[in-house]
Design an enzyme around this catalytic site. Structure first.
Site, PDB file in Angstrom:
ATOM      1  N   GLY A 273       0.823  -1.200   0.000  1.00 21.32           N
ATOM      2  CA  GLY A 273       0.000   0.000   0.000  1.00 21.32           C
ATOM      3  C   GLY A 273       0.852   1.241   0.000  1.00 21.32           C
ATOM      4  O   GLY A 273       1.778   1.382   0.799  1.00 21.32           O
TER       5      GLY A 273
ATOM      6  N   GLY B   9       0.425   6.266   4.894  1.00 20.38           N
ATOM      7  CA  GLY B   9       1.272   5.477   5.778  1.00 20.38           C
ATOM      8  C   GLY B   9       2.395   4.767   5.058  1.00 20.38           C
ATOM      9  O   GLY B   9       3.546   4.763   5.506  1.00 20.38           O
TER      10      GLY B   9
ATOM     11  N   GLU C 160     -18.926  17.511   2.764  1.00 15.78           N
ATOM     12  CA  GLU C 160     -18.226  18.199   1.680  1.00 15.78           C
ATOM     13  C   GLU C 160     -18.886  17.927   0.339  1.00 15.78           C
ATOM     14  O   GLU C 160     -19.037  18.845  -0.484  1.00 15.78           O
ATOM     15  CB  GLU C 160     -16.761  17.761   1.671  1.00 15.78           C
ATOM     16  CG  GLU C 160     -15.976  18.273   2.877  1.00 15.78           C
ATOM     17  CD  GLU C 160     -14.641  17.608   3.080  1.00 15.78           C
ATOM     18  OE1 GLU C 160     -13.845  18.108   3.901  1.00 15.78           O
ATOM     19  OE2 GLU C 160     -14.377  16.575   2.431  1.00 15.78           O
TER      20      GLU C 160
END
Length: 486
Positions: free
Chosen positions: A31, A35, A194
């Protein structure tokens, strides 16, 4: 004529004398979100062989993904090629980037299996695979109500929103036109708020002079939230202020609306209402709409289950991996989980650990801590517990409308503000954290233009006949009543 460029020559020299990584411990990072990127940058300075694996070739700045979905920004403004972002790490000779999907994790043999059957060995593993949509067991709703996690999702929502206005322009029957001009957003967290605010702005300002048969300002934007209020993680006064700003933009807010079904013709939902006799009654409603955006639920990546199957680690109700204080998993000190996939706690106060929220600053800090703990292990030192530094929370509702909760450094005090000042602060924060000077410049220029003109230049989408694989094509049937919910 010969010329000399020290930067280019240095890179060429590094490639000629490529670092021998065959004898170095290998770290696999799955990924390349916030992170994963931070972990790779920290680890590349150590004596390690690093392999970064991601399903796509780009890193995505997810906090602004809704801007792509609503035609406010082009995709390259909030995304960057992973290889370009990690070019310095790759040039050091110890970082490899692979585009592929991890199919399984074998902790016993210390390898991950990619699509196509390729096995990648690891000595250390950092799992930063993120999260996906959760429809609370009703995955059949996905084809009618796309979520917003990837660029593909953003393009799908953009196409459906803009196509709805086009279909409304073609529909001559005012009754049948209404569902095309009704937009529903399910879930009133930051993304839902939003999205609803921006859709209202598009209808009220951007498109108001561009159609002949319809008035875009008559469009309805409905925000449904099962909880009693919007932005439930914010203080109650900021939540109420957000609701007021949404309604000021023309959106309808329905707190306490629990969705029971979604189909091609609209949304069924229940609300508790006060009856004529003063008693509370659960009333069922149907909202005819052809455009639904899902912002209600988040589930961890399926790789969490794969890791649990391989290692026996515990998962929470959302499928996130329950990690140790140092972000590793029990009995496997070489495997770390960070970001949205981790059910982690912060140990700023060791006696009173607190849950780490699923936001980008948390993912970045976890990525850095996991990387540093690996380096500490290599040095024979004890790993350290994760400590999350909360900078506050932000949510924008629309132009000149936002809410902000900001921590004052080195104190336990928070500042709450809303409206235009919060909106300016939101702009500054998001531009600051974008990756790359070009991205910041593009976003700033696009936002400045949109502020003064209310125009959105990214209002294009692929041929509507080249639909996404799971799209549902609903042909208008004149024999059906306008509010048919079959």
């Amino acid at each position: 004529m010969h010329w000399y460029n020290p930067l280019v020559t240095g890179v060429i020299s590094m490639k000629k004398h490529k670092l021998d990584t065959t004898k170095l411990p290998r770290v696999v990072i799955i990924g390349c979100g916030f992170g994963g990127l931070e972990a790779a940058k920290v680890l590349s300075h150590g004596p390690l062989d690093i392999t970064v694996i991601d399903r796509t070739n780009h890193h995505l700045f997810q906090p602004l993904l809704y801007q792509v979905a609503t035609a406010g920004l082009p995709a390259p403004a909030i995304a960057g090629p992973i290889r370009h972002i990690l070019r310095e790490e790759i040039a050091r000779g110890n970082t490899t980037v692979l585009m592929g999907e991890v199919m399984s994790i074998d902790s016993a043999s210390k390898c991950v299996v990619l699509d196509g059957g390729e096995h990648i060995h690891f000595d250390y593993l950092i799992l930063a695979a993120g999260a996906t949509h959760s429809y609370f067991g009703r995955d059949d709703w996905a084809k009618y109500a796309p979520g917003l996690k990837t660029l593909g999702d953003a393009f799908t929502i953009r196409r459906r929103v803009l196509t709805a206005f086009e279909n409304a322009e073609r529909e001559m029957d005012p009754v049948r036109r209404e569902p095309w001009l009704t937009f529903a957003v399910v879930g009133a967290g930051p993304t839902g708020v939003e999205m609803a605010g921006t859709l209202a702005e598009i209808a009220q300002q951007t498109l108001r002079a561009e159609f002949q048969r319809i008035d875009s300002r008559r469009a309805r934007v409905v925000l449904l939230e099962g909880a009693p209020r919007v932005l439930g993680t914010f203080p109650e006064d900021l939540s109420e202020r957000a609701k007021e700003q949404l309604e000021g933009l023309g959106a309808e807010v329905l707190p306490g609306a629990k969705v029971t079904n979604i189909n091609a013709f609209g949304i069924h939902y229940d609300m508790v209402e006060i009856g004529p006799d003063g008693t509370k009654q659960n009333i069922s409603h149907f909202l005819p709409t052809r455009t639904v955006v899902w912002a209600a639920g988040v589930a961890a990546s399926p790789l969490g289950k794969a890791l649990s199957k391989s290692t026996g680690c515990e998962l929470d109700r959302a499928g996130r991996v329950v990690v140790q204080p140092d972000l590793s998993i029990p009995s496997h000190k070489n495997i770390f989980v960070v970001g949205d996939l981790a059910s982690a706690k912060s140990y700023l106060d060791p006696e009173n650990p607190t849950v780490v929220p699923g936001v980008s600053p948390g993912a970045k800090q976890m990525g850095r801590k996991a990387a540093k703990n690996i380096l500490r292990q290599l040095e024979g030192k004890e790993t350290q517990a994760f400590r999350y530094f909360d900078y506050g929370a932000l949510a924008t509702i629309g132009k000149r409308a936002a809410v902000a909760l900001v921590d004052i450094p080195f104190t336990k005090k928070k500042i709450k503000f809303s409206g235009f000042p919060a909106w300016l602060f939101w702009l500054w924060v998001h531009i600051y954290f974008l990756i790359g000077f070009r991205n910041r410049t593009v976003v700033f220029m696009d936002w400045a233009w949109a502020y003064f003109t209310s125009q959105r230049h990214a209002r294009v989408f692929p041929d509507p006949h080249a639909l996404e694989p799971n799209a549902v094509v609903v042909h208008r049937d004149p024999s059906l009543p306008a509010n048919d919910s079959k």
